[in-house]
Design a protein around this motif. Structure first.
Motif, mmCIF file in Angstrom:
data_model
loop_
_atom_site.group_PDB
_atom_site.id
_atom_site.type_symbol
_atom_site.label_atom_id
_atom_site.label_comp_id
_atom_site.label_asym_id
_atom_site.label_seq_id
_atom_site.Cartn_x
_atom_site.Cartn_y
_atom_site.Cartn_z
ATOM 1 N N TYR A 188 -4.660 0.112 -43.855
ATOM 2 C CA TYR A 188 -5.177 -1.122 -44.440
ATOM 3 C C TYR A 188 -6.340 -1.593 -43.553
ATOM 4 O O TYR A 188 -6.150 -1.918 -42.386
ATOM 5 C CB TYR A 188 -4.082 -2.187 -44.473
ATOM 6 C CG TYR A 188 -4.531 -3.535 -44.990
ATOM 7 C CD1 TYR A 188 -4.713 -3.772 -46.345
ATOM 8 C CD2 TYR A 188 -4.771 -4.591 -44.099
ATOM 9 C CE1 TYR A 188 -5.118 -5.007 -46.812
ATOM 10 C CE2 TYR A 188 -5.173 -5.836 -44.550
ATOM 11 C CZ TYR A 188 -5.341 -6.036 -45.909
ATOM 12 O OH TYR A 188 -5.748 -7.266 -46.368
ATOM 13 N N TYR A 189 -7.550 -1.569 -44.122
ATOM 14 C CA TYR A 189 -8.731 -2.031 -43.393
ATOM 15 C C TYR A 189 -9.098 -3.418 -43.909
ATOM 16 O O TYR A 189 -9.119 -3.661 -45.118
ATOM 17 C CB TYR A 189 -9.922 -1.104 -43.621
ATOM 18 C CG TYR A 189 -9.734 0.319 -43.134
ATOM 19 C CD1 TYR A 189 -9.703 0.615 -41.779
ATOM 20 C CD2 TYR A 189 -9.609 1.370 -44.041
ATOM 21 C CE1 TYR A 189 -9.547 1.911 -41.332
ATOM 22 C CE2 TYR A 189 -9.460 2.681 -43.603
ATOM 23 C CZ TYR A 189 -9.427 2.945 -42.254
ATOM 24 O OH TYR A 189 -9.273 4.234 -41.820
ATOM 25 N N PHE A 190 -9.415 -4.301 -42.992
ATOM 26 C CA PHE A 190 -9.857 -5.628 -43.415
ATOM 27 C C PHE A 190 -11.178 -5.958 -42.740
ATOM 28 O O PHE A 190 -11.235 -6.162 -41.527
ATOM 29 C CB PHE A 190 -8.811 -6.693 -43.070
ATOM 30 C CG PHE A 190 -9.106 -8.037 -43.682
ATOM 31 C CD1 PHE A 190 -8.658 -8.351 -44.952
ATOM 32 C CD2 PHE A 190 -9.885 -8.960 -42.999
ATOM 33 C CE1 PHE A 190 -8.960 -9.574 -45.520
ATOM 34 C CE2 PHE A 190 -10.192 -10.186 -43.564
ATOM 35 C CZ PHE A 190 -9.725 -10.485 -44.830
ATOM 36 N N LYS A 230 2.081 3.636 -41.023
ATOM 37 C CA LYS A 230 1.359 2.607 -41.769
ATOM 38 C C LYS A 230 0.617 1.731 -40.765
ATOM 39 O O LYS A 230 1.236 1.085 -39.915
ATOM 40 C CB LYS A 230 2.336 1.751 -42.578
ATOM 41 C CG LYS A 230 3.132 2.522 -43.615
ATOM 42 C CD LYS A 230 2.252 3.024 -44.731
ATOM 43 C CE LYS A 230 3.079 3.694 -45.828
ATOM 44 N NZ LYS A 230 2.231 4.221 -46.913
ATOM 45 N N ALA A 263 -2.745 -1.031 -39.778
ATOM 46 C CA ALA A 263 -3.679 -2.058 -40.252
ATOM 47 C C ALA A 263 -4.740 -2.271 -39.175
ATOM 48 O O ALA A 263 -4.406 -2.470 -38.002
ATOM 49 C CB ALA A 263 -2.945 -3.359 -40.548
ATOM 50 N N LYS A 278 -1.064 -10.970 -48.115
ATOM 51 C CA LYS A 278 -2.034 -10.544 -47.106
ATOM 52 C C LYS A 278 -1.451 -10.697 -45.695
ATOM 53 O O LYS A 278 -1.558 -9.781 -44.862
ATOM 54 C CB LYS A 278 -3.308 -11.395 -47.245
ATOM 55 C CG LYS A 278 -4.496 -10.909 -46.476
ATOM 56 C CD LYS A 278 -5.679 -11.847 -46.698
ATOM 57 C CE LYS A 278 -6.056 -11.952 -48.153
ATOM 58 N NZ LYS A 278 -7.202 -12.867 -48.380
ATOM 59 N N HIS A 325 1.468 -8.179 -45.047
ATOM 60 C CA HIS A 325 0.971 -6.810 -44.946
ATOM 61 C C HIS A 325 0.503 -6.516 -43.527
ATOM 62 O O HIS A 325 0.779 -5.444 -42.967
ATOM 63 C CB HIS A 325 -0.191 -6.609 -45.932
ATOM 64 C CG HIS A 325 -0.490 -5.184 -46.217
ATOM 65 N ND1 HIS A 325 -0.209 -4.567 -47.411
ATOM 66 C CD2 HIS A 325 -1.041 -4.209 -45.448
ATOM 67 C CE1 HIS A 325 -0.554 -3.307 -47.369
ATOM 68 N NE2 HIS A 325 -1.084 -3.065 -46.193
ATOM 69 N N ALA A 362 2.863 -4.230 -40.451
ATOM 70 C CA ALA A 362 2.355 -2.860 -40.336
ATOM 71 C C ALA A 362 2.985 -2.153 -39.135
ATOM 72 O O ALA A 362 3.275 -2.775 -38.110
ATOM 73 C CB ALA A 362 0.838 -2.881 -40.176
#
Length: 312
Positions: free
Chosen positions: A115-117, A187, A189, A213, A216, A220
């Protein structure tokens, strides 16, 4: 008056003759058409009903045979080929990925675990084999990362608080490690922390979006909070966001990573000052959680961007 049955039979016979003729023409003159037809193991009487579709499939088969990479793909759907498949006495056509598409999909499958933010492409593509070793001051971090990867499955491990000068590759190094771990099924982030706070604040009106959000990131397997210390501190983002994330990850023994231009001591001072007050106690509580979660390495190295490198 001509018999209606004779008219129907005549038209049907003419149509059937045309189907047989067109099918046989393609079968005799197009090796790709012939290969596809033979691969179905269906009778000619069945296949000739699908002559036009088989022609299209043969054309795409030929394109694939002559293709060198996805950039050269001439098929209707890039990276896919129109393929006939026998289902009883019926011929069905599906789009099947070509070998180049399958190679890329296999290579990028790890992205399902990441998960990239608000992370730039250079960081999303970070790879262990591309890490630069031009400066010995980077070696302690590289050594730590390699040992972490080797021992990740042996039990709970501390993460890393990596601080250092601008442009020395802090984010790239940890992201390369996390991308590698994602390939092993973890998993992960990777989050640009200042932008996360802004985004969470904008989600206040939608509790479902906010919680999705937030959870998540909080849950992670591996989490990187990038550029902590660059945000404007408020009581809310320090105590409700950062404090909650750290508390959960401490309780669940989830490896957590930070990059910052600030030392741990400088971060404590930064977190103590909000737009309302100075609260040393709450800032120290956050720092103690970070210390329990991480090892601390300071990396003062060359600014790789000035050397023409992009983050590595």
């Amino acid at each position: 008056m001509e018999n209606v049955k004779e008219i129907i039979n005549g038209k049907y016979g003419e149509s059937l003759y045309k189907l047989e003729r067109d099918y046989q023409r393609d079968y005799d003159n197009d090796i790709y058409f012939k290969k596809l037809a033979n691969s179905t193991k269906l009778k000619t009487s069945t296949l000739m009903k699908y002559t036009t579709k088989l022609e299209n499939a043969a054309c795409e088969y030929k394109n694939c045979h002559e293709c060198k990479n996805l950039l050269e793909c001439k098929n209707e759907v890039n990276g896919y080929r129109y393929t006939p498949t026998a289902n009883g006495d019926i011929l069905e056509f599906v789009y099947s990925p070509c070998k180049y598409k399958m190679e890329i999909d296999k290579k990028n499958k790890y992205l399902e675990n990441v998960y990239y933010f608000d992370i730039p492409k250079a960081i999303r593509d970070a790879n262990m084999r591309d890490i630069k070793t031009i400066d010995k001051k980077r070696y302690p971090v590289i050594k730590w990362i390699k040992e972490f990867i080797e021992n990740v499955d042996t039990g709970a491990h501390k993460g890393l608080y990596l601080n250092g000068n601008f442009g020395c590759g802090k984010t790239y190094l940890i992201s390369a490690m996390l991308n590698e771990l994602a390939k092993k099924g973890k998993k992960v982030a990777i989050v640009y922390y200042p932008e996360l706070l802004r985004s969470l604040k904008e989600s206040f009106g939608d509790n479902e979006e906010y919680q999705s959000k937030f959870n998540h990131i909080k849950k992670a397997d591996m989490l990187l909070l990038d550029d902590i210390g660059a945000e404007i501190v408020t009581e809310w983002n320090r105590d409700e966001v950062l404090g909650t994330i750290l508390q959960y990850r401490m309780e669940q023994e989830l490896p957590t990573f930070f990059t910052s231009n600030l030392t741990i001591q400088e971060l404590e001072q930064h977190l103590s000052v909000t737009n309302k007050e100075v609260d040393v106690v709450k800032a120290r509580r956050i720092i103690e959680r970070i210390k329990q979660l991480t090892d601390n390495i300071t990396m003062i190295s060359v600014n790789l961007r000035k050397w023409g490198y992009n983050y590595e």
